[in-house]
Design a protein around this motif. Structure first.
Motif, short mmCIF file in Angstrom:
data_model
loop_
_atom_site.label_atom_id
_atom_site.label_comp_id
_atom_site.label_asym_id
_atom_site.label_seq_id
_atom_site.Cartn_x
_atom_site.Cartn_y
_atom_site.Cartn_z
N SER A 370 0.84 -1.20 0.00
CA SER A 370 0.00 0.00 0.00
C SER A 370 0.87 1.25 0.00
CB SER A 370 -0.92 0.01 1.22
OG SER A 370 -1.88 -0.99 1.14
N ASP A 371 1.86 1.26 0.86
CA ASP A 371 2.76 2.40 0.94
C ASP A 371 3.57 2.56 -0.34
OD1 ASP A 371 2.44 3.99 3.11
OD2 ASP A 371 4.35 3.49 4.04
N LEU A 372 4.14 1.46 -0.82
CA LEU A 372 5.00 1.56 -1.99
C LEU A 372 4.23 1.98 -3.24
CD1 LEU A 372 7.38 -1.52 -1.58
CD2 LEU A 372 7.92 0.89 -1.25
N THR A 373 3.03 1.42 -3.45
CA THR A 373 2.25 1.80 -4.62
C THR A 373 1.91 3.29 -4.57
OG1 THR A 373 0.26 0.99 -3.48
CG2 THR A 373 1.24 -0.46 -5.12
N SER A 374 1.55 3.78 -3.38
CA SER A 374 1.22 5.20 -3.24
C SER A 374 2.43 6.08 -3.48
CB SER A 374 0.66 5.47 -1.84
OG SER A 374 -0.51 4.72 -1.61
N ILE A 375 3.56 5.70 -2.91
CA ILE A 375 4.79 6.50 -3.05
C ILE A 375 5.24 6.54 -4.50
CG2 ILE A 375 7.22 6.64 -2.44
CD1 ILE A 375 6.38 5.24 0.24
N PHE A 376 5.26 5.37 -5.14
CA PHE A 376 5.72 5.33 -6.53
C PHE A 376 4.81 6.16 -7.44
CE2 PHE A 376 7.82 0.95 -5.76
CZ PHE A 376 8.95 1.58 -5.29
N ASN A 377 3.50 6.06 -7.24
CA ASN A 377 2.59 6.81 -8.09
C ASN A 377 2.73 8.31 -7.85
OD1 ASN A 377 -0.38 7.96 -8.70
ND2 ASN A 377 0.03 6.19 -9.99
N SER A 378 2.84 8.72 -6.58
CA SER A 378 2.95 10.14 -6.26
C SER A 378 4.28 10.72 -6.72
CB SER A 378 2.79 10.34 -4.75
OG SER A 378 1.54 9.89 -4.32
N ALA A 379 5.36 9.98 -6.51
CA ALA A 379 6.67 10.47 -6.92
C ALA A 379 6.75 10.60 -8.44
CB ALA A 379 7.76 9.54 -6.40
N SER A 380 6.18 9.64 -9.17
CA SER A 380 6.21 9.74 -10.63
C SER A 380 5.38 10.92 -11.10
CB SER A 380 5.70 8.44 -11.26
OG SER A 380 4.34 8.23 -10.98
N THR A 381 4.28 11.21 -10.40
CA THR A 381 3.47 12.38 -10.74
C THR A 381 4.27 13.66 -10.55
OG1 THR A 381 1.49 11.21 -10.00
CG2 THR A 381 1.30 13.58 -10.29
N LEU A 382 4.94 13.79 -9.40
CA LEU A 382 5.74 14.98 -9.12
C LEU A 382 6.83 15.15 -10.18
CD1 LEU A 382 6.27 14.86 -5.25
CD2 LEU A 382 5.01 16.58 -6.54
N PHE A 383 7.54 14.08 -10.47
CA PHE A 383 8.63 14.18 -11.43
C PHE A 383 8.11 14.56 -12.82
CE2 PHE A 383 11.35 12.30 -14.70
CZ PHE A 383 12.56 12.91 -14.40
N THR A 384 7.04 13.91 -13.24
CA THR A 384 6.53 14.13 -14.59
C THR A 384 5.96 15.53 -14.75
OG1 THR A 384 5.97 11.78 -14.76
CG2 THR A 384 4.94 13.27 -16.34
N MET A 385 5.10 15.95 -13.80
CA MET A 385 4.36 17.19 -13.96
C MET A 385 5.15 18.42 -13.55
SD MET A 385 1.85 15.74 -15.25
CE MET A 385 0.99 17.27 -15.58
N ASP A 386 6.09 18.29 -12.62
CA ASP A 386 6.74 19.48 -12.07
C ASP A 386 8.23 19.59 -12.38
OD1 ASP A 386 4.43 20.53 -10.68
OD2 ASP A 386 4.60 18.79 -9.39
N ILE A 387 8.86 18.51 -12.76
CA ILE A 387 10.29 18.58 -13.08
C ILE A 387 10.52 18.35 -14.57
CG2 ILE A 387 12.55 17.53 -12.69
CD1 ILE A 387 11.70 16.92 -9.85
N TYR A 388 10.01 17.21 -15.09
CA TYR A 388 10.25 16.88 -16.50
C TYR A 388 9.68 17.94 -17.43
CZ TYR A 388 10.57 14.07 -20.74
OH TYR A 388 10.87 13.63 -22.00
N ARG A 389 8.48 18.45 -17.10
CA ARG A 389 7.86 19.44 -17.99
C ARG A 389 8.61 20.77 -18.01
NH1 ARG A 389 1.56 20.24 -17.90
NH2 ARG A 389 2.03 20.96 -15.79
N GLU A 390 9.43 21.01 -16.98
CA GLU A 390 10.24 22.23 -16.99
C GLU A 390 11.31 22.16 -18.09
OE1 GLU A 390 10.38 25.28 -15.30
OE2 GLU A 390 8.31 24.67 -14.95
N PHE A 391 11.77 20.96 -18.38
CA PHE A 391 12.80 20.78 -19.39
C PHE A 391 12.21 20.41 -20.75
CE2 PHE A 391 14.65 19.81 -15.25
CZ PHE A 391 15.74 20.67 -15.24
#
Length: 681
Positions: A370-391
């Motif tokens: 439960s923890d890992l699925t939530s963390i992986f999904n949230s972290a991938s969201t942060l990276f994709t929407m807020d870091i990757y899109r900057e570049f």
């Protein structure tokens, strides 16, 4: 101990059930939009969202760490659970209305809308992922592996790879919907199995009243003199049955907890992507608030289902779970500091009958996943929407979805590399390690979010320099903490005053308020934010329906457009001249990959999903609620806050008189041999 066939069957059935749910979630529509994958289509009602919030919180580190701290120092650690009853409502009734009204998908994205620019959102995204590695992923993997290794006698890394493989299947393919659906099943398993363990444990120790007395007299055969206060290491604390304790010498000082730990918890519950993302998946504001209320009710249970079993484990196994002799601890759990972290596994493997042991192993797997699925999904969201899109500002939706899934693989690799470090760094109480790290890094984030939502004069300069001040001070304290490691109970404490005498909760309180002071001074000394930035981004302006220029561009931009095989968009005014590739012309392998990743070739379906999502998000942002819904929600709000206050007061009153405590100390001293620790060993 060898597991029976019934135990193994229970574990296998659990894996098959979770795998089936993950595959089923791949078949749902709307996985080809960003909201569809990362926010479950924003169509979840209150029950699964509330259950999923609880499941994301109660990971394997709770079963290991919370029970371990209960075994070591009593019920005080339950204060963290009761605190959540109130902070969940702060999320539901203050923070979420603003987040939903502003139409954000991630919290750093909210900071962009509130202040403009990208440096704050970039900083928060990177810091969140650092916190995930330090306090979530690595701790989860270590604590889960500790339990599985003891129960199944598997190799540590074999256990971890098996868990990660199943977690990846569920998260990469299904997105947040898979996470939430799996969480509902896992919470049912967790609560059912833990309730059975509580019943059997109380029966074993003689009931609740007997547990109180026996815990206070549960000591190992060998104890040591504490040279710092002439006490005895290995004896239960005199305030073991009190939650909020005296303010100076205790491990849970009540002023520090209320003023210092609360800000750290505000970050966890109200400003952490992993938690808020679940609530943002709700189909309406009422459903989101109903979910936080439901989670609050469930959060009453961990004290009884996790902390109390940890205390029962010390009663039943005082020489191992309660050991203080480094040689004994090293022999039992390969940790010379303490074996309190083995309290929950020891109880499960010691008193549960065949079959039910397998159920409890499934409970631990459920908590870990439960923890890992939530963390992986949230972290991938942060990276994709807020870091990757900057570049990659012009990245298409197809590219963003693929990048999000691939980043999960990167997180897995980082997690595996971190495991040997966690094995070296983990101390006597895993849960307290988590809270201490959070106290050093999260209070600045909490105060900036509180001021951003509650104070319209706050500007980007104030928020940024407040965060930089808080980061500097927090990192200095964290480095000092790791440089001057805490001594064993029977060793002299020669650490600097700021480390040895200033509790991390008091430090967190000072960091919280000083960061707010810096942010306020800088904001008042610089220009106020532009008027349009305040539209639907503060609590006072959450119902402002004026059109934001940046929001208008975002709604009709390419990032929300559905996926097509040619990478084009669904904007009607654009003439797409590239011929679409028929899905039947693709190889079987390509079609399988597209199905797993949620990428379809049907243009009409993609346009339909996009349009429906756009209309739904717009409707959500109006924050509509009926009178009946408000009455039910606010009635529950008053009841649950009152319940939290009652629990704090009731469990902060000692059940024993001073004379009874003295008598129990005498009994304890007669059951053990007290020695002076040889510092040269």
């Amino acid at each position: 101990m060898e597991l029976s066939g019934a135990d193994i069957a229970a574990v296998v059935l659990y894996f098959l059930l979770v795998l089936g749910i993950g595959i089923w979630s791949m078949l749902r529509p709307n996985r080809d939009t960003i909201e569809g994958h990362f926010l479950a289509g924003k169509h979840m009602f209150w029950l699964p969202v509330g259950v999923s919030l609880f499941a994301s919180n109660i990971g394997s580190e709770h079963f290991i760490g919370l029970a371990g701290t209960g075994a070591a120092s009593g019920i005080g650690v339950a204060a963290f659970e009761f605190n959540a009853l109130v902070l969940l409502q702060l999320l539901g009734f203050v923070f979420l209305p603003v987040f939903i009204a502003s139409k954000v998908r991630t919290l750093p994205e909210y900071m962009v809308k509130r202040f403009g620019g990208s440096r704050i959102s970039m900083y928060l995204s990177v810091l969140s992922m650092i916190l995930y590695i330090f306090t979530k992923i690595s701790v989860d993997l270590y604590s889960g592996a500790l339990f599985i290794q003891q129960a199944l006698q598997w190799n540590l890394y074999l256990s971890i790879f098996a868990i990660l493989a199943l977690t990846l299947v569920c998260t990469i393919g299904g997105g947040l919907a898979a996470v939430i659906y799996i969480d509902v099943v896992q919470v049912a398993i967790m609560l059912g199995g833990s309730s059975i363990l509580l019943y059997l444990g109380l029966e074993k120790v003689g009931g609740w009243e007997e547990l109180k007395v026996k815990y206070m007299t549960s000591v190992p055969n060998i104890t040591y003199v504490n040279p710092n206060d002439n006490g005895t290491c290995g004896l239960p604390r005199e305030d073991s049955w009190e939650i909020l304790r005296e303010p100076f010498q205790s491990d849970m000082p009540w002023p520090g907890f209320l003023l210092g730990q609360t800000p750290a918890s505000i970050w966890y519950w109200c400003a952490d992507q992993m938690m808020v993302q679940k609530a943002l998946a709700a189909k309406s504001l009422s459903d989101a608030q109903g979910a936080t209320i439901l989670t609050g009710w469930i959060k009453v249970l961990p004290m009884f289902l996790i902390v109390v079993p940890g205390m029962m484990s010390r009663v039943l196994y005082p020489d191992t779970v309660g050991c203080v002799d480094p040689e004994v601890c090293q022999a039992f759990c390969n940790n010379p500091v303490s074996c309190s972290n083995t309290a929950y596994p020891a109880l499960v493997l010691g008193i549960m009958p065949e079959g039910l042991r397998g159920v409890m192993i499934a409970v631990m797997l459920a908590a870990l996943m439960s923890d890992l699925t939530s963390i992986f999904n949230s972290a991938s969201t942060l990276f994709t929407m807020d870091i990757y899109r900057e570049f990659r500002k012009k990245a298409q939706t197809k590219e963003l979805l693929i990048v999000g899934r691939v980043f999960i693989l990167f997180l897995v690799a980082m997690s595996i590399m971190w495991i040997p470090i966690i094995q070296e760094l983990q101390g006597g109480q895993l849960f307290i390690y988590i809270q201490a790290i959070s106290a050093y890094l999260s209070p600045p984030i909490a105060i900036v979010y509180c001021m951003a939502i509650g104070w319209k004069r706050m500007n980007e300069m104030g928020a940024f320099w407040g965060l930089m001040f808080g980061l500097t001070v927090g990192v200095v304290r964290m480095i000092l903490d790791f440089t001057y490691k805490a001594p064993l109970c029977m060793e002299l404490d020669n650490r600097p005053f700021i480390i040895s005498s200033i509790h991390y909760m008091y430090f967190a309180a000072g960091l919280f308020f000083s960061t707010g002071f810096v942010a306020a001074i800088v904001s008042l000394a610089t220009a106020p934010p532009r008027d349009y930035m305040l539209v639907r981004t503060t609590f006072q302006t959450r119902k402002d329906q004026r059109v934001r220029k940046d929001e208008h561009e975002e709604v009709y931009g390419t990032e929300l457009d559905p996926l097509h095989e040619n990478g084009g968009t669904a904007v009607g005014t654009v003439e797409v001249k590239v011929k679409l590739v028929d899905s039947y012309e693709l190889s079987c392998w390509a079609r399988l990959c597209n199905w797993i990743l949620g990428i379809g070739a049907d243009t009409s379906d993609g346009e339909k999903h996009h349009k429906e999502m756009e209309e739904h998000v717009q409707k959500l942002s109006t924050l509509q609620q009926s009178t009946t819904q408000k009455v039910i929600l606010y009635t529950n709000l008053v009841i649950i806050v009152s319940l939290a206050l009652f629990l704090y007061i009731y469990f902060s009153i000692s059940p024993f008189t001073a004379e009874e405590i003295v008598n129990m100390r005498h009994i304890s001293m007669n059951k053990t041999r007290t020695e002076i620790f040889n510092m040269e060993l």
